[in-house]
Design a protein around this motif. Structure first.
Motif, PDB file in Angstrom:
ATOM      1  N   LEU A 110      -6.638   4.009  -2.098  1.00 56.77           N
ATOM      2  CA  LEU A 110      -5.465   3.844  -1.231  1.00 56.77           C
ATOM      3  C   LEU A 110      -4.700   5.157  -1.096  1.00 56.77           C
ATOM      4  O   LEU A 110      -4.261   5.524   0.004  1.00 56.77           O
ATOM      5  CB  LEU A 110      -4.551   2.755  -1.789  1.00 56.77           C
ATOM      6  CG  LEU A 110      -5.076   1.324  -1.701  1.00 56.77           C
ATOM      7  CD1 LEU A 110      -4.175   0.368  -2.468  1.00 56.77           C
ATOM      8  CD2 LEU A 110      -5.203   0.871  -0.249  1.00 56.77           C
ATOM      9  N   CYS A 111      -4.530   5.870  -2.198  1.00 53.88           N
ATOM     10  CA  CYS A 111      -3.825   7.153  -2.149  1.00 53.88           C
ATOM     11  C   CYS A 111      -4.542   8.130  -1.231  1.00 53.88           C
ATOM     12  O   CYS A 111      -3.900   8.855  -0.453  1.00 53.88           O
ATOM     13  CB  CYS A 111      -3.712   7.751  -3.557  1.00 53.88           C
ATOM     14  SG  CYS A 111      -2.494   6.973  -4.624  1.00 53.88           S
ATOM     15  N   CYS A 168      -8.125   0.016   4.331  1.00 54.84           N
ATOM     16  CA  CYS A 168      -7.184  -0.351   3.262  1.00 54.84           C
ATOM     17  C   CYS A 168      -7.053  -1.863   3.103  1.00 54.84           C
ATOM     18  O   CYS A 168      -6.780  -2.362   2.010  1.00 54.84           O
ATOM     19  CB  CYS A 168      -5.806   0.245   3.541  1.00 54.84           C
ATOM     20  SG  CYS A 168      -5.693   2.030   3.255  1.00 54.84           S
ATOM     21  N   THR A 204       2.857  -2.802  -6.826  1.00 55.19           N
ATOM     22  CA  THR A 204       1.927  -1.839  -6.245  1.00 55.19           C
ATOM     23  C   THR A 204       1.248  -2.395  -5.000  1.00 55.19           C
ATOM     24  O   THR A 204       1.188  -1.723  -3.959  1.00 55.19           O
ATOM     25  CB  THR A 204       0.869  -1.433  -7.283  1.00 55.19           C
ATOM     26  OG1 THR A 204       1.521  -0.907  -8.452  1.00 55.19           O
ATOM     27  CG2 THR A 204      -0.064  -0.377  -6.714  1.00 55.19           C
ATOM     28  N   CYS A 208       1.964  -0.925  -1.176  1.00 48.34           N
ATOM     29  CA  CYS A 208       0.803  -0.379  -0.461  1.00 48.34           C
ATOM     30  C   CYS A 208       0.521  -1.166   0.813  1.00 48.34           C
ATOM     31  O   CYS A 208       0.077  -0.599   1.821  1.00 48.34           O
ATOM     32  CB  CYS A 208      -0.423  -0.382  -1.371  1.00 48.34           C
ATOM     33  SG  CYS A 208      -0.356   0.865  -2.683  1.00 48.34           S
ATOM     34  N   THR A 212       0.470   0.386   4.608  1.00 50.19           N
ATOM     35  CA  THR A 212      -0.675   0.174   5.493  1.00 50.19           C
ATOM     36  C   THR A 212      -0.236  -0.438   6.820  1.00 50.19           C
ATOM     37  O   THR A 212      -0.694  -0.022   7.893  1.00 50.19           O
ATOM     38  CB  THR A 212      -1.711  -0.733   4.811  1.00 50.19           C
ATOM     39  OG1 THR A 212      -2.111  -0.146   3.565  1.00 50.19           O
ATOM     40  CG2 THR A 212      -2.937  -0.910   5.688  1.00 50.19           C
TER      41      THR A 212
END
Length: 342
Positions: A110-111, A168, A204, A208, A212
């Motif tokens: 993801l990063c 993602c 988290t 995230c 996205t």
């Protein structure tokens, strides 16, 4: 950026993810309960800071930077908790290790996706600089042709899809499924560790998913995570999620070209300037040029600052993973196959 309007997502058709949060048997000792409560209270305070003061703060780059800083702090806290628990890696059950390593590799993915999108968007600043240079230093019809070409290129660039962001969704789906944590038996320290991991993972996954959705302009990437009411952070999380998700869905349903606020401000400046460039109005309004330059600079600086935070989170995740793997390799409690297969 592509956009798709979808109903709110429902989750956990595969079972109850909260079964380990109400452990049967003996109560936790005062010491362990204190460690857990302190961790959850800190997480609650951190989540509370993400509650926007006004709806206009949602999906600004400054809010996204704050969210990523919050994630870094939470992951630092879980490392501190592991140390305070005095629970060496050699005492971890293999399924706990599997949970940690599986989540960490997905976070790295993801990063990388987020970094690629931030870098891609920031590359669009070059087109805007070309626009300003052409109009401020050029002359005659040529400067309008060059400026118009640069504006068209900027539009195409920022509206292009990023395959990494599109991927993602699958990563986040798998992380959501992992919220069904392993059941812990005969280890009060393990129960504390897994419940703390649960809080880390909820925060988290949610943040995230918001990132996205911001870059895909799609509600299908925005999660509505149901959480147990047992953790001390549960109420705050539910409030933040309700406010932020509600506003994002409203923005997406309004037909806006983008929901990232600083990018939207640049887009508005471009739309104001484009007719002047297209018609060859001479001189072009100084205020319009100044406005575009100001908004472009804000966007570029905000993207740079957020990229730094994403990179910090990446390095923190990678470092924690490396430390765990090193400890596993030096431990006789885990087989070589278990380590090698991860």
């Amino acid at each position: 950026m592509s956009r798709a309007q979808d109903p709110p997502r429902g989750f956990f058709p595969f079972g109850n993810p909260f079964r380990m949060l109400s452990p049967k048997g003996s109560d936790l000792s005062p010491w362990l309960l204190s460690l857990l409560n302190n961790f959850e209270l800190l997480l609650a305070e951190r989540l509370k800071k993400l509650m926007p003061k006004s709806k206009s703060d949602i999906l600004t780059l400054s809010w996204m930077k704050l969210a990523m800083e919050s994630l870094c702090e939470t992951h630092t806290n879980i490392n501190t908790l592991i140390t305070d628990l005095q629970l060496p890696v050699s005492d971890w059950e293999e399924k706990w290790v599997d949970v940690y390593l599986d989540v960490s590799v997905k976070l790295l993915d993801l990063c990388n996706a987020f970094s690629s999108e931030l870098t891609r968007l920031n590359q669009g600043d070059l087109y805007l600089k070309c626009v300003l240079h052409s109009l401020q230093s050029g002359s005659g019809e040529k400067k309008y042709l060059q400026a118009r070409s640069s504006l068209d290129s900027w539009r195409q660039h920022v509206n292009a899809n990023n395959a990494r962001i599109e991927n993602c969704r699958a990563v986040l789906d798998s992380l959501v499924k992992s919220l069904s944590l392993p059941k812990v038996k005969n280890s009060d320290k393990g129960k504390v560790l897994m419940r703390a991991f649960y809080g880390v993972k909820v925060q988290t996954v949610y943040i995230c998913s918001v990132f996205t959705a911001a870059w895909s302009d799609s509600t299908s990437d925005l999660f509505d995570l149901p959480v147990s009411d047992k953790p001390l952070w549960a109420k705050v999380f539910a409030d933040v999620q309700s406010v932020v998700n509600g506003e994002i869905r409203e923005m997406l349903s309004s037909g806006r070209s983008t929901i990232l606020k600083e990018l939207e401000a640049v887009d508005a400046s471009v739309e104001k300037l484009y007719p002047m460039v297209q018609d060859g109005v001479d001189p072009v309004e100084v205020e319009s040029l100044k406005e575009l330059g100001t908004q472009a600079e804000k966007l570029s600086q905000g993207l740079d600052q957020l990229l730094e935070e994403v990179d910090s989170f990446f390095k923190m995740t990678l470092s924690g993973r490396d430390v765990l793997l090193c400890n596993l390799r030096s431990s006789d409690s885990f087989s070589g196959n278990a380590v090698g297969e991860i």
